[in-house]
Design a protein around this motif. Structure first.
Motif, PDB file in Angstrom:
ATOM      1  N   ALA A  31       0.968  -1.149   0.084  1.00 49.54           N
ATOM      2  CA  ALA A  31      -0.048  -0.002   0.035  1.00 49.54           C
ATOM      3  C   ALA A  31       0.733   1.194   0.136  1.00 49.54           C
ATOM      4  N   SER A  32       2.268   1.184   0.616  1.00 47.55           N
ATOM      5  CA  SER A  32       2.928   2.166   0.596  1.00 47.55           C
ATOM      6  C   SER A  32       3.509   2.477  -0.678  1.00 47.55           C
ATOM      7  N   VAL A  33       3.662   1.479  -1.628  1.00 48.01           N
ATOM      8  CA  VAL A  33       4.134   1.438  -2.987  1.00 48.01           C
ATOM      9  C   VAL A  33       3.071   2.365  -3.862  1.00 48.01           C
ATOM     10  N   ASP A  34       2.031   1.806  -3.751  1.00 50.08           N
ATOM     11  CA  ASP A  34       0.748   2.197  -4.478  1.00 50.08           C
ATOM     12  C   ASP A  34       0.352   3.619  -4.286  1.00 50.08           C
ATOM     13  N   VAL A  35       0.381   3.952  -3.054  1.00 48.12           N
ATOM     14  CA  VAL A  35       0.094   5.509  -2.641  1.00 48.12           C
ATOM     15  C   VAL A  35       1.007   6.478  -3.424  1.00 48.12           C
ATOM     16  N   LEU A  36       2.038   6.165  -3.631  1.00 44.47           N
ATOM     17  CA  LEU A  36       2.939   6.954  -4.361  1.00 44.47           C
ATOM     18  C   LEU A  36       2.313   7.577  -5.538  1.00 44.47           C
ATOM     19  N   ASN A  37       1.365   6.941  -6.234  1.00 48.56           N
ATOM     20  CA  ASN A  37       0.787   7.372  -7.312  1.00 48.56           C
ATOM     21  C   ASN A  37      -0.159   8.592  -7.120  1.00 48.56           C
ATOM     22  N   SER A  38      -0.313   8.845  -5.741  1.00 50.76           N
ATOM     23  CA  SER A  38      -1.363   9.891  -5.425  1.00 50.76           C
ATOM     24  C   SER A  38      -0.739  11.248  -5.391  1.00 50.76           C
ATOM     25  N   PHE A  39       0.917  11.062  -5.448  1.00 54.03           N
ATOM     26  CA  PHE A  39       1.429  12.384  -5.456  1.00 54.03           C
ATOM     27  C   PHE A  39       1.563  13.057  -6.891  1.00 54.03           C
ATOM     28  N   PRO A  40       0.984  14.321  -6.875  1.00 45.50           N
ATOM     29  CA  PRO A  40       0.829  14.825  -8.341  1.00 45.50           C
ATOM     30  C   PRO A  40       1.630  14.658  -9.445  1.00 45.50           C
ATOM     31  N   LYS A  41       2.981  15.089  -8.904  1.00 49.68           N
ATOM     32  CA  LYS A  41       3.944  15.414  -9.967  1.00 49.68           C
ATOM     33  C   LYS A  41       5.268  14.304  -9.831  1.00 49.68           C
ATOM     34  N   LEU A  42       5.246  13.367  -8.935  1.00 45.43           N
ATOM     35  CA  LEU A  42       6.279  12.623  -8.497  1.00 45.43           C
ATOM     36  C   LEU A  42       6.736  11.485  -9.445  1.00 45.43           C
ATOM     37  N   VAL A  43       7.737  11.750  -9.935  1.00 45.96           N
ATOM     38  CA  VAL A  43       8.317  10.890 -10.970  1.00 45.96           C
ATOM     39  C   VAL A  43       9.612  10.153 -10.750  1.00 45.96           C
ATOM     40  N   ASP A  44      10.458  10.691  -9.696  1.00 50.22           N
ATOM     41  CA  ASP A  44      11.757  10.044  -9.268  1.00 50.22           C
ATOM     42  C   ASP A  44      11.678   9.542  -7.990  1.00 50.22           C
ATOM     43  N   ILE A  45      11.789   8.178  -7.926  1.00 55.47           N
ATOM     44  CA  ILE A  45      11.444   7.517  -6.565  1.00 55.47           C
ATOM     45  C   ILE A  45      12.546   6.500  -6.198  1.00 55.47           C
ATOM     46  N   ARG A  46      13.160   6.535  -5.006  1.00 58.98           N
ATOM     47  CA  ARG A  46      13.935   5.568  -4.674  1.00 58.98           C
ATOM     48  C   ARG A  46      13.444   4.712  -3.496  1.00 58.98           C
ATOM     49  N   LEU A  47      13.314   3.360  -3.749  1.00 57.00           N
ATOM     50  CA  LEU A  47      12.877   2.644  -2.503  1.00 57.00           C
ATOM     51  C   LEU A  47      13.960   1.360  -2.202  1.00 57.00           C
ATOM     52  N   SER A  48      15.100   1.393  -2.788  1.00 57.55           N
ATOM     53  CA  SER A  48      15.859   0.516  -2.591  1.00 57.55           C
ATOM     54  C   SER A  48      16.295   0.212  -0.940  1.00 57.55           C
ATOM     55  N   GLU A  49      16.691  -0.815  -0.558  1.00 62.43           N
ATOM     56  CA  GLU A  49      17.187  -1.121   0.811  1.00 62.43           C
ATOM     57  C   GLU A  49      15.700  -1.003   1.764  1.00 62.43           C
ATOM     58  N   ASN A  50      14.439  -1.204   1.455  1.00 62.60           N
ATOM     59  CA  ASN A  50      13.625  -1.578   2.078  1.00 62.60           C
ATOM     60  C   ASN A  50      12.991  -2.830   1.989  1.00 62.60           C
ATOM     61  N   PRO A  51      12.269  -3.423   2.766  1.00 58.62           N
ATOM     62  CA  PRO A  51      11.797  -4.754   2.751  1.00 58.62           C
ATOM     63  C   PRO A  51      10.864  -5.176   1.543  1.00 58.62           C
ATOM     64  N   VAL A  52      10.043  -4.020   1.295  1.00 56.97           N
ATOM     65  CA  VAL A  52       8.985  -4.243   0.199  1.00 56.97           C
ATOM     66  C   VAL A  52       9.898  -4.238  -1.233  1.00 56.97           C
ATOM     67  N   ALA A  53      10.888  -3.734  -1.326  1.00 59.02           N
ATOM     68  CA  ALA A  53      11.737  -3.649  -2.567  1.00 59.02           C
ATOM     69  C   ALA A  53      12.825  -4.528  -2.537  1.00 59.02           C
ATOM     70  N   ASP A  54      12.898  -5.574  -1.582  1.00 57.64           N
ATOM     71  CA  ASP A  54      14.016  -6.324  -1.609  1.00 57.64           C
ATOM     72  C   ASP A  54      13.526  -7.930  -1.907  1.00 57.64           C
ATOM     73  N   PRO A  55      13.459  -8.439  -2.827  1.00 60.19           N
ATOM     74  CA  PRO A  55      13.010  -9.925  -3.103  1.00 60.19           C
ATOM     75  C   PRO A  55      13.632 -10.973  -2.246  1.00 60.19           C
ATOM     76  N   GLY A  56      14.985 -10.605  -1.923  1.00 60.74           N
ATOM     77  CA  GLY A  56      15.426 -11.607  -0.721  1.00 60.74           C
ATOM     78  C   GLY A  56      14.785 -11.494   0.556  1.00 60.74           C
ATOM     79  N   ARG A  57      14.233 -10.374   0.707  1.00 66.01           N
ATOM     80  CA  ARG A  57      13.335 -10.457   2.181  1.00 66.01           C
ATOM     81  C   ARG A  57      11.894 -10.561   1.748  1.00 66.01           C
ATOM     82  N   GLY A  58      11.445 -11.067   0.655  1.00 68.42           N
ATOM     83  CA  GLY A  58       9.941 -11.285   0.375  1.00 68.42           C
ATOM     84  C   GLY A  58       9.393  -9.999  -0.329  1.00 68.42           C
ATOM     85  N   GLY A  59      10.286  -9.209  -0.790  1.00 68.06           N
ATOM     86  CA  GLY A  59       9.702  -8.239  -1.436  1.00 68.06           C
ATOM     87  C   GLY A  59       9.449  -8.117  -3.088  1.00 68.06           C
ATOM     88  N   ILE A  60       9.047  -7.176  -3.794  1.00 71.83           N
ATOM     89  CA  ILE A  60       8.849  -7.403  -4.892  1.00 71.83           C
ATOM     90  C   ILE A  60       9.883  -7.013  -5.854  1.00 71.83           C
TER      91      ILE A  60
END
Length: 512
Positions: A343-372
């Motif tokens: 949900a914290s990933v999907d909600v980034l679509n709500s920011f009107p002009k957001l185009v540059d995002i860093r999510l590395s080194e979070n569990p949600v973005a690390d397949p080795g820790r069950g992320g996507i």
């Protein structure tokens, strides 16, 4: 305890910043000046920033001061520590004396991969000659030279009248009135770096710094309470860097959200202790904010309040009902936090002009820790153009979205579950014209098998494979393997999972 015979030496006061006479990088704060029982003469008790000393401020059971840690304090004679030098004296040391081998070894820049790359001076003598003519200097680095005072009135402005950038990292400055004195003498100064100076929390005597556009206050001990006071002296500030200050809360002074900062474009709060997204929302009304750096905090979720929630968040003012949050934010860096939920990933679509995002080194973005994996992040983030520092090309977006849709189709079959867990699925499926698999009826097993076959062209591109003509095969969509010309971690992914469609070409290469 360092015992040297007392000679003529400077006087020190409690609270003064000093450095070791032999090492400007060994910096500390005077905590005690006076006698020590059992030892002759006057001593200076210093609490060293590095924590590498002898005790906690007590000797033989008698406490003289409280050090920051068990072994960060020591007592020394006044002659072995330095009260520092003026800005102009530091300029002379840095630019009018020949650099030592050690200083040249320390001259480096950072590469794109954040590694140090040594700088070799070409035409060193010519450069040195130009730098020694202070009136031509537009940028000066006086890091770790023991600067503690602006010096005599008017001295800086006379010496370097055209200075635009000044780096004072790792010096002995602490009083804001001294910062004000330096800036007032440099009308062209636009960028000031005060990192690793332990700045006073009492902000007084600070004049209007009308020309300062970039201010770096990393590792200065400053909190947001002081920033609220500083902003009135920084009418033109565009970049504010506040890394490593143990900031955990954003505390506006006059309302529920931070106001002012009309020119601020970039706010860097990396490497702090912010854990609640509500604190970040207090920054949402800085109208011109385009870049917000929040790497290495303690955030575990992100949300974007809507309608009534925004109305309540902004204080219930009727005029605020339709107001958006972070209206101009284009870059949000969230690497190295504790974000786990989709949900914290999907909600980034709500920011009107957001185009540059860093999510590395979070569990949600690390397949080795069950992320996507990256392709799922791209598919879920509709507007992202740069993800984790890498550009998302139109081709990568298309491939990622198709692969994502096929992956969802192969794993889930309940429409309600798909809608709830994958909010962009239906939109992407329609956009790319991906049809549902139609189950065959009756005994038409051969027709069922044929309809599930994909026409795939295999093409060898490995250097040692020799020249072989392309080969077209009919393969089931559930065939597993590594068909993309990249090394894949999951050898059991099917062609459907990988987004391989009818008429695709698979390049077969050697593993490097």
């Amino acid at each position: 305890m360092q015992d040297d015979s007392a000679e003529s030496s400077p006087e020190f006061r409690v609270g003064q910043r000093v450095h070791s006479a032999n090492d400007p990088r060994r910096i500390g704060t005077v905590k005690y000046v006076g006698p020590i029982e059992g030892h002759a003469g006057e001593w200076v008790g210093v609490d060293w920033d590095t924590g590498e000393a002898k005790h906690d401020g007590s000797v033989n059971g008698i406490r003289y001061f409280q050090a920051g840690s068990d072994r960060s304090g020591s007592f020394v004679r006044a002659k072995v520590i330095s009260p520092g030098i003026s800005v102009v004296r530091a300029l002379e040391l840095r630019y009018r004396t020949d650099s030592t081998k050690e200083e040249e070894d320390e001259m480096y820049v950072f590469s794109a991969s954040n590694k140090r790359v040594s700088v070799q001076l070409v035409g060193k003598d010519k450069i040195q000659d130009k730098l020694s003519r202070f009136e031509e200097l537009t940028g000066a680095s006086l890091s770790y030279l023991g600067v503690s005072t602006p010096g005599d009135p008017g001295q800086i402005g006379t010496a370097v009248p055209n200075l635009k950038e000044l780096d004072l990292t790792g010096n002995l400055l602490s009083e804001w009135k001294d910062v004000s004195t330096i800036c007032e003498q440099l009308p062209a100064l636009a960028a000031l770096n005060l990192s690793n100076n332990l700045m006073s929390l009492d902000i007084c005597g600070l004049a209007q710094l009308k020309s300062i556009r970039i201010l770096v206050l990393n590792d200065t001990g400053i909190k947001w309470t002081q920033i609220e006071k500083l902003k009135h002296s920084l009418p033109a500030i565009e970049e504010l860097h506040l890394m490593g200050n143990n900031i955990s809360t954003i505390e506006p002074t006059s309302s529920s959200v931070v106001q002012g900062f009309d020119s601020l474009r970039l706010l860097n709060l990396e490497d702090n202790c912010i854990a609640e997204w509500d604190e970040i929302l207090k920054l949402s009304q800085i109208r011109g904010l385009e870049q917000l750096h929040l790497n290495k905090n303690n955030l575990n979720r992100i949300y974007y309040p809507h309608n009534t929630r925004i109305h309540e968040f902004l204080g219930g003012n009727e005029s605020q009902k339709e107001r958006k949050l972070f209206t101009n934010l284009r870059c949000l860096l969230l690497g190295g936090n504790n974000i786990e939920d989709l949900a914290s990933v999907d909600v980034l679509n709500s920011f009107p002009k957001l185009v540059d995002i860093r999510l590395s080194e979070n569990p949600v973005a690390d397949p080795g820790r069950g992320g996507i994996p990256r392709f799922v992040l791209i598919a879920r983030l509709a507007k992202v153009e740069i993800l984790n520092g890498s550009e998302v090309s139109p081709r990568e977006r298309k491939d990622s979205e198709i692969r994502y849709v096929r992956l969802v189709m192969s794993k889930l079959h309940d429409p309600q579950e798909i809608k709830q867990v994958h909010p962009r699925f239906a939109e992407l499926k329609n956009f790319h014209g991906i049809e549902d698999e139609r189950p065959s009826v009756g005994g038409a097993s051969l027709q069922k098998m044929a309809s599930g076959l994909l026409s795939i062209t295999l093409k060898c591109v490995g250097a040692t494979m020799g020249e072989k003509p392309p080969l077209t095969k009919k393969l089931p969509a559930t065939t597993t393997g590594s068909p993309l010309p990249i090394l894949l971690d999951d050898e059991m992914e099917s062609l459907m999972d990988l987004g391989i469609g009818n008429g695709s070409t698979i390049l077969i290469d050697e593993e490097s």
